[in-house]
Design an enzyme around this catalytic site. Structure first.
Site, mmCIF file in Angstrom:
data_model
loop_
_atom_site.group_PDB
_atom_site.id
_atom_site.type_symbol
_atom_site.label_atom_id
_atom_site.label_comp_id
_atom_site.label_asym_id
_atom_site.label_seq_id
_atom_site.Cartn_x
_atom_site.Cartn_y
_atom_site.Cartn_z
ATOM 1 N N HIS A 63 6.330 -9.690 -18.237
ATOM 2 C CA HIS A 63 5.981 -10.837 -19.087
ATOM 3 C C HIS A 63 5.364 -11.904 -18.182
ATOM 4 C CE1 HIS A 63 8.503 -9.408 -22.543
ATOM 5 N NE2 HIS A 63 9.176 -8.819 -21.565
ATOM 6 N N HIS A 180 10.734 -2.068 -27.952
ATOM 7 C CA HIS A 180 12.048 -2.629 -27.615
ATOM 8 C C HIS A 180 12.966 -2.195 -28.746
ATOM 9 C CE1 HIS A 180 14.795 -6.007 -26.141
ATOM 10 N NE2 HIS A 180 15.389 -5.514 -27.227
ATOM 11 N N ASP A 309 10.634 -5.212 -16.188
ATOM 12 C CA ASP A 309 10.853 -6.124 -17.318
ATOM 13 C C ASP A 309 10.999 -7.551 -16.796
ATOM 14 O OD1 ASP A 309 11.123 -7.229 -19.773
ATOM 15 O OD2 ASP A 309 13.045 -6.333 -20.261
HETATM 16 O O1 DOR Z 1 15.592 -10.008 -21.985
HETATM 17 C C1 DOR Z 1 14.500 -10.008 -22.548
HETATM 18 N N1 DOR Z 1 13.563 -10.943 -22.291
HETATM 19 N N2 DOR Z 1 14.254 -9.065 -23.473
HETATM 20 C C2 DOR Z 1 13.152 -9.116 -24.235
HETATM 21 O O2 DOR Z 1 12.952 -8.233 -25.041
HETATM 22 C C3 DOR Z 1 12.196 -10.235 -24.134
HETATM 23 C C4 DOR Z 1 12.243 -10.799 -22.790
HETATM 24 C C5 DOR Z 1 11.502 -12.095 -22.685
HETATM 25 O O3 DOR Z 1 10.335 -12.137 -23.089
HETATM 26 O O4 DOR Z 1 12.036 -13.060 -22.154
HETATM 27 ZN ZN ZN Z 2 10.387 -7.187 -21.840
HETATM 28 ZN ZN ZN Z 3 12.354 -5.763 -24.452
#
Ligand code: DOR
Ligand code: ZN
Ligand code: ZN
Length: 448
Positions: A63, A180, A309
């Site tokens: 992200h 997800h 992630d």
């Molecule tokens: O822990 C997470 N953070 N899971 C997600 O699906 C989204 C992500 C985020 O964008 O912060």
């Molecule tokens: Zn993610």
């Molecule tokens: Zn996720």
């Protein structure tokens, strides 16, 4: 002939083995892999003193934020973190502001990234409202689609089986669909009841995200992918049952891939209870037994990818006495490779598995044909690693804006010391030495 750069005195991961060799680089590509005597003359020669060179890592789940969420991370800080972590390509998630869910939002995002990125960036898109826009998004160069089943994110109603089937059918197998998998209704029901009791503690968060929420969503989405002939990619698998379901679906001939994160294979719910909100992520950290089952999935080749992630948030967003206000997510770009090299040193992972899980498989699964391997003609995306270097994880030194980590203080052995993107040295000994904009934008159907 004279090439741009020759790397000499190194051990490169070539065709499944570490090879004592040199690498000549010309115009951003690997020109020759061979003995020193076979190297052409070069404008610059770097002696790597016997260090190991791996293909630059591809992180399939990142992200990067920027745009409306640039206070959490931007393309520069995020890709600096990637380069510092030995990662030369990232695939960016669409839960941004604005949400990446149209050709226009995607194009805009690519334009912003092009000026700021230090490593290569590909993009996921959320599903748009209108099916016809799916084709436009693919034409614009999305690497894949992303569906959040735990929350309403894009233009597709995740509760509506019929709508999800239609959308999956429209994508078919043109690009992978990353999911997800956590059931929104299970989460909402438990969360609602706990909030009703005035609960706002960590234990309540854990209860609201049970294993069943993942398992139910995984079953549902595997069935939909089967019916529609889609290529399903399951993100951050956190339970042993999910590994079983993937294995069964594959043995029935379904096209399905999956990833695990370093935090789900190294930390348990016990660590979450000890560390608190810095370890809050979704899906949550699970009971210890799942860690063993995820590692078994890695050993047996059911797990295709290790991805970070990387989910940056501000310290303020991570700290609240009310757990429902704490943003879920852990920054992982700078810790993933040191943690995994430590596992190599511990004997839990081989170099071969590491390269497969973090470079070759992501390249194959997402159809990125010029990266993931050290081979003549491929992009010169490389990471030089020192397997013997020992240190401690220290989030205060992160290039990411998210300076926290559940791994803070962990002793690691093995780290990236140089990162090359298209033959350009971007990270040297922990420092960023290149200018913004040297990363490429990866467009699925155009450049790759
Ligand atoms: O822990 C997470 N953070 N899971 C997600 O699906 C989204 C992500 C985020 O964008 O912060
Ligand atoms: Zn993610
Ligand atoms: Zn996720």
């Amino acid at each position: 002939m004279k090439v741009d750069l020759v790397l000499k005195n190194l051990r490169a991961y070539v065709d499944g083995d570490l090879l004592d060799c040199c690498i000549a680089i010309e115009n951003g590509k690997i020109f020759k892999v061979g003995r020193e005597a076979q190297m052409p003359s070069a404008d610059m020669v770097i002696d790597l003193n016997g260090l190991i060179v791996l293909p630059g890592l591809i992180d399939a789940h990142v992200h990067l934020r920027d745009e409306g969420k640039s206070y959490k991370e931007d393309f520069y800080s995020g890709t600096a973190a990637a380069a510092a972590g030995g990662i030369t390509t990232v695939i960016d998630m669409p839960n941004n502001q604005p949400v990446t869910m149209s050709a226009e939002t995607l194009r805009k995002r690519m334009q912003v990234a092009e000026r700021r990125a230090l490593v290569n960036v590909g993009f996921y898109s959320e599903f748009p409202r209108k099916l016809s826009e799916i084709d436009e998004i693919i034409l614009e160069g999305a690497i894949g689609f992303k569906l959040f089943m735990n929350t309403q994110m894009g233009g597709l109603n995740v509760d509506d089986d019929y709508a999800v089937i239609e959308a999956f059918r429209h994508v078919a197998s043109k690009v992978p669909i990353a999911v997800h998998a956590e059931d929104k209704q299970i989460i909402a029901a438990i969360e609602g009841s706990l909030k009703g009791q005035g609960r706002c503690d960590l234990e309540a968060f854990i209860q609201a995200h049970p294993e069943e929420a993942e398992i139910k969503a995984v079953k549902r989405i595997i069935a939909i992918a089967k019916e529609t002939g889609s290529h399903l990619h399951l993100c951050h698998v956190s339970t042993g049952a999910t590994i079983e379901l993937i294995s069964e679906a594959r043995s029935r001939g379904q096209k399905i891939s999956c990833e695990v994160t370093p935090h789900h294979i190294l930390l348990s719910v016990e660590d979450l209870r000890r560390i608190g909100s810095f370890a809050v992520t979704l899906p949550p950290l699970r009971d210890k037994c799942h860690i063993l089952l995820l590692w078994k999935g890695i050993r047996e080749g059911i797990v295709d990818i290790i991805a970070s992630d990387h989910a940056p948030h501000t310290l303020m967003e991570k700290q609240s006495s009310n757990i429902w206000y704490v943003k879920a997510g852990i920054p992982g770009l700078e810790t993933m490779l040191p943690l995994m090299l430590t596992e190599v040193n511990n004997g839990r992972l081989s170099i071969r598995e590491l390269v497969k899980l973090m470079a070759e498989n992501p390249a194959k699964i997402f159809g990125l044909r010029s990266i993931g391997y050290i081979r003549e003609g491929m992009n010169a995306d490389l990471v030089v690693v020192d397997l013997k270097s020992e240190g401690k994880i220290d989030s205060s030194k992160f290039k990411s804006k998210a300076r926290f980590s559940p791994f803070d203080g962990w002793e690691v052995k093995g780290k990236p010391v140089k990162t090359f993107v298209s033959g350009k040295l971007v990270m040297d000994n922990g420092e960023i030495v290149a200018e913004a904009g040297c990363g490429r934008i990866i467009r699925k159907r155009r450049l790759e």
